[in-house]
Scaffold this motif. Structure first.
Motif, PDB file in Angstrom:
ATOM      1  N   LEU A  73       0.619  -0.807   0.061  1.00  0.00           N
ATOM      2  CA  LEU A  73      -0.039  -0.321   0.047  1.00  0.00           C
ATOM      3  C   LEU A  73       0.967   1.313  -0.176  1.00  0.00           C
ATOM      4  O   LEU A  73       1.774   0.990   0.415  1.00  0.00           O
ATOM      5  N   SER A  74       0.407   2.609  -0.564  1.00  0.00           N
ATOM      6  CA  SER A  74       0.822   3.193  -0.266  1.00  0.00           C
ATOM      7  C   SER A  74       0.188   4.356  -0.405  1.00  0.00           C
ATOM      8  O   SER A  74      -1.475   4.755  -0.076  1.00  0.00           O
ATOM      9  N   LEU A  75       0.391   5.710   0.238  1.00  0.00           N
ATOM     10  CA  LEU A  75       0.026   7.310   0.803  1.00  0.00           C
ATOM     11  C   LEU A  75       0.380   8.122   0.101  1.00  0.00           C
ATOM     12  O   LEU A  75       1.678   8.512   0.201  1.00  0.00           O
ATOM     13  N   HIS A  76      -0.254   8.728  -0.530  1.00  0.00           N
ATOM     14  CA  HIS A  76      -0.418  10.051  -1.297  1.00  0.00           C
ATOM     15  C   HIS A  76      -0.065  11.155  -1.052  1.00  0.00           C
ATOM     16  O   HIS A  76      -1.430  10.952  -0.748  1.00  0.00           O
ATOM     17  N   ILE A  77       0.639  12.318  -0.971  1.00  0.00           N
ATOM     18  CA  ILE A  77       0.458  13.860  -0.370  1.00  0.00           C
ATOM     19  C   ILE A  77      -0.238  14.484  -1.643  1.00  0.00           C
ATOM     20  O   ILE A  77       1.664  14.526  -1.775  1.00  0.00           O
ATOM     21  N   VAL A  78      -0.729  14.671  -2.324  1.00  0.00           N
ATOM     22  CA  VAL A  78      -0.933  16.604  -3.375  1.00  0.00           C
ATOM     23  C   VAL A  78      -1.567  17.078  -3.019  1.00  0.00           C
ATOM     24  O   VAL A  78      -2.696  17.471  -2.397  1.00  0.00           O
ATOM     25  N   PRO A  79      -0.759  18.668  -2.526  1.00  0.00           N
ATOM     26  CA  PRO A  79       0.586  18.821  -2.809  1.00  0.00           C
ATOM     27  C   PRO A  79       0.758  18.998  -1.629  1.00  0.00           C
ATOM     28  O   PRO A  79      -0.139  19.079  -0.621  1.00  0.00           O
ATOM     29  N   SER A  80       2.157  18.321  -1.758  1.00  0.00           N
ATOM     30  CA  SER A  80       2.972  18.377   0.399  1.00  0.00           C
ATOM     31  C   SER A  80       2.759  19.492   0.740  1.00  0.00           C
ATOM     32  O   SER A  80       3.383  20.979  -0.010  1.00  0.00           O
ATOM     33  N   GLN A  81       3.021  19.871   1.968  1.00  0.00           N
ATOM     34  CA  GLN A  81       2.620  21.299   2.742  1.00  0.00           C
ATOM     35  C   GLN A  81       3.750  21.054   3.617  1.00  0.00           C
ATOM     36  O   GLN A  81       4.266  19.786   4.263  1.00  0.00           O
ATOM     37  N   PRO A  82       4.412  21.939   3.985  1.00  0.00           N
ATOM     38  CA  PRO A  82       5.592  22.103   5.184  1.00  0.00           C
ATOM     39  C   PRO A  82       4.854  21.018   6.524  1.00  0.00           C
ATOM     40  O   PRO A  82       6.014  20.694   7.379  1.00  0.00           O
ATOM     41  N   GLY A  83       3.655  21.744   7.243  1.00  0.00           N
ATOM     42  CA  GLY A  83       3.047  21.223   7.829  1.00  0.00           C
ATOM     43  C   GLY A  83       2.789  19.684   8.300  1.00  0.00           C
ATOM     44  O   GLY A  83       2.641  18.810   8.776  1.00  0.00           O
ATOM     45  N   ASP A  84       3.093  19.171   6.709  1.00  0.00           N
ATOM     46  CA  ASP A  84       2.989  17.504   6.751  1.00  0.00           C
ATOM     47  C   ASP A  84       4.262  16.818   7.214  1.00  0.00           C
ATOM     48  O   ASP A  84       4.223  15.687   7.192  1.00  0.00           O
ATOM     49  N   SER A  85       5.574  17.836   7.738  1.00  0.00           N
ATOM     50  CA  SER A  85       6.452  17.169   8.190  1.00  0.00           C
ATOM     51  C   SER A  85       5.432  16.317   9.712  1.00  0.00           C
ATOM     52  O   SER A  85       5.939  16.613   9.936  1.00  0.00           O
ATOM     53  N   ALA A  86       6.327  15.488   9.375  1.00  0.00           N
ATOM     54  CA  ALA A  86       5.977  14.171  10.366  1.00  0.00           C
ATOM     55  C   ALA A  86       6.626  12.234   9.959  1.00  0.00           C
ATOM     56  O   ALA A  86       7.532  12.438   9.002  1.00  0.00           O
ATOM     57  N   VAL A  87       6.697  11.950  10.995  1.00  0.00           N
ATOM     58  CA  VAL A  87       6.588  10.121  10.844  1.00  0.00           C
ATOM     59  C   VAL A  87       5.467   9.683  10.385  1.00  0.00           C
ATOM     60  O   VAL A  87       4.329   9.756  11.234  1.00  0.00           O
ATOM     61  N   TYR A  88       5.561   8.635   9.215  1.00  0.00           N
ATOM     62  CA  TYR A  88       4.011   8.240   8.899  1.00  0.00           C
ATOM     63  C   TYR A  88       3.985   6.731   8.974  1.00  0.00           C
ATOM     64  O   TYR A  88       5.707   6.264   8.931  1.00  0.00           O
ATOM     65  N   PHE A  89       3.540   6.219  10.289  1.00  0.00           N
ATOM     66  CA  PHE A  89       3.778   4.736  10.448  1.00  0.00           C
ATOM     67  C   PHE A  89       2.507   3.892   9.775  1.00  0.00           C
ATOM     68  O   PHE A  89       1.028   4.758   9.287  1.00  0.00           O
ATOM     69  N   CYS A  90       2.683   2.980   8.546  1.00  0.00           N
ATOM     70  CA  CYS A  90       1.498   2.268   8.332  1.00  0.00           C
ATOM     71  C   CYS A  90       1.127   1.402   9.103  1.00  0.00           C
ATOM     72  O   CYS A  90       1.716   1.002   9.813  1.00  0.00           O
ATOM     73  N   ALA A  91      -0.588   0.971   8.582  1.00  0.00           N
ATOM     74  CA  ALA A  91      -0.731  -0.439   9.913  1.00  0.00           C
ATOM     75  C   ALA A  91      -1.981  -1.235   9.387  1.00  0.00           C
ATOM     76  O   ALA A  91      -1.931  -0.976   8.876  1.00  0.00           O
ATOM     77  N   THR A  92      -1.094  -2.403  10.162  1.00  0.00           N
ATOM     78  CA  THR A  92      -3.087  -3.210   9.484  1.00  0.00           C
ATOM     79  C   THR A  92      -3.407  -4.230  11.323  1.00  0.00           C
ATOM     80  O   THR A  92      -2.666  -4.250  11.607  1.00  0.00           O
ATOM     81  N   ARG A  93      -4.396  -4.576  10.333  1.00  0.00           N
ATOM     82  CA  ARG A  93      -4.491  -5.644  11.381  1.00  0.00           C
ATOM     83  C   ARG A  93      -5.483  -6.728  11.042  1.00  0.00           C
ATOM     84  O   ARG A  93      -5.949  -7.033   9.076  1.00  0.00           O
ATOM     85  N   THR A  94      -6.349  -7.887  11.318  1.00  0.00           N
ATOM     86  CA  THR A  94      -6.825  -8.758  10.505  1.00  0.00           C
ATOM     87  C   THR A  94      -8.232  -8.926  11.248  1.00  0.00           C
ATOM     88  O   THR A  94      -8.724  -8.091  11.741  1.00  0.00           O
ATOM     89  N   GLN A  95      -9.219  -9.195  10.775  1.00  0.00           N
ATOM     90  CA  GLN A  95     -10.506  -9.950  11.196  1.00  0.00           C
ATOM     91  C   GLN A  95     -10.342 -10.522  12.208  1.00  0.00           C
ATOM     92  O   GLN A  95     -11.649  -9.959  12.594  1.00  0.00           O
ATOM     93  N   THR A  96      -9.900 -11.184  12.596  1.00  0.00           N
ATOM     94  CA  THR A  96     -10.376 -12.157  13.911  1.00  0.00           C
ATOM     95  C   THR A  96      -9.173 -11.414  14.944  1.00  0.00           C
ATOM     96  O   THR A  96      -9.192 -11.782  15.839  1.00  0.00           O
ATOM     97  N   GLY A  97      -8.445 -10.521  14.622  1.00  0.00           N
ATOM     98  CA  GLY A  97      -7.541  -9.679  16.080  1.00  0.00           C
ATOM     99  C   GLY A  97      -8.469  -9.298  16.951  1.00  0.00           C
ATOM    100  O   GLY A  97      -9.790  -8.020  15.579  1.00  0.00           O
ATOM    101  N   ALA A  98      -8.635  -8.546  17.629  1.00  0.00           N
ATOM    102  CA  ALA A  98      -9.206  -7.688  18.453  1.00  0.00           C
ATOM    103  C   ALA A  98      -8.932  -6.715  18.551  1.00  0.00           C
ATOM    104  O   ALA A  98      -8.732  -5.376  18.794  1.00  0.00           O
TER     105      ALA A  98
END
Lengths: 113, 111
Positions: A73-98
């Motif tokens: 998966l990918s995240l697109h940010i358009v247009p990028s702004q200085p306030g977007d400067s941060a650490v970005y984490f992707c995360a995911t889960r399964t159907q069976t997890g709580a």
């Protein structure tokens, strides 16, 4: 064993250009994917998500793309702004997890004015 | 509306000491979670709770204990602090299968 990988620890982009952050996963049971944004000394904040039944979700400047066959998966940010400067984490889960989330290692985005 | 609050913000512990990290949410969420984030790594789930009186282990539970006596509070207990527990700890809460909201974190240093 890292089930969710973000292979780029950092990314620098000029203001106004597109930022593309990438994430790969290994478990085909993952069915819901999220992006979180984190500023220093703060907790992660939710940005955008996508279900495995979709291949694209858009919210303003942010678009997430999901390629299930490539487990990518990918995240697109358009247009990028200085306030977007941060650490970005992707995360995911399964159907069976709580609703337990598995996080990637993060990508630090710097948007240069 | 405070959301998820965590105390303390920062703590230094000596090896073998114990402490409790506090977490409170005011959104009436059933689910609560504890994660740790080591430098350069993603967040890893320590424990979670699906409601008062119900807790379960996550990926990295060793060395920690939790309890959930109320909907609002979910404290994390370290009994015998070790240097490997030096980390940033995040508490989160959510409704069932909905977005998790995170607190600001507790930075813990074990020396």
């Amino acid at each position: 064993d890292q089930q969710v990988k973000q292979n780029s620890p950092s990314l620098s982009v000029q203001e106004g250009r597109i930022s593309i952050l990438n994430c790969d996963y290994t478990n085909s049971m993952f069915d819901y994917f999220l992006w979180y944004k984190k500023y220093p000394a703060e907790g992660p904040t939710f940005l955008i998500s996508i279900s495995s039944i979709k291949d694209k979700n858009e919210d303003g400047r942010f678009t997430v793309f999901l390629n299930k066959s490539a487990k990518h998966l990918s995240l697109h940010i358009v247009p990028s702004q200085p306030g977007d400067s941060a650490v970005y984490f992707c995360a995911t889960r399964t159907q069976t997890g709580a609703n337990n989330l598995f996080f990637g290692t993060g990508t630090r985005l710097t948007v240069i004015p | 509306n405070a959301g998820v609050t965590q105390t303390p913000k920062f703590r230094i512990l000596k090896i073998g000491q114990s402490m409790t990290l506090q977490c409170t949410q005011d959104m009436n969420h059933n689910y609560m979670y504890w994660y740790r984030q080591d430098p350069g790594m993603g967040l890893k789930l320590i424990y979670y709770s699906v409601g008062a009186g119900i807790t379960d282990k996550g990926e990295v539970p060793n060395g920690y204990n939790v309890s959930r006596s109320t909907t609002e509070d979910f404290p994390l207990r370290l009994e015998l602090a070790a240097p490997s527990q030096t980390s940033v700890y995040f508490c989160a809460s959510s409704k069932v299968l909905e977005t998790q909201y995170f607190g600001p974190g507790t930075r813990l240093l074990v020396l």
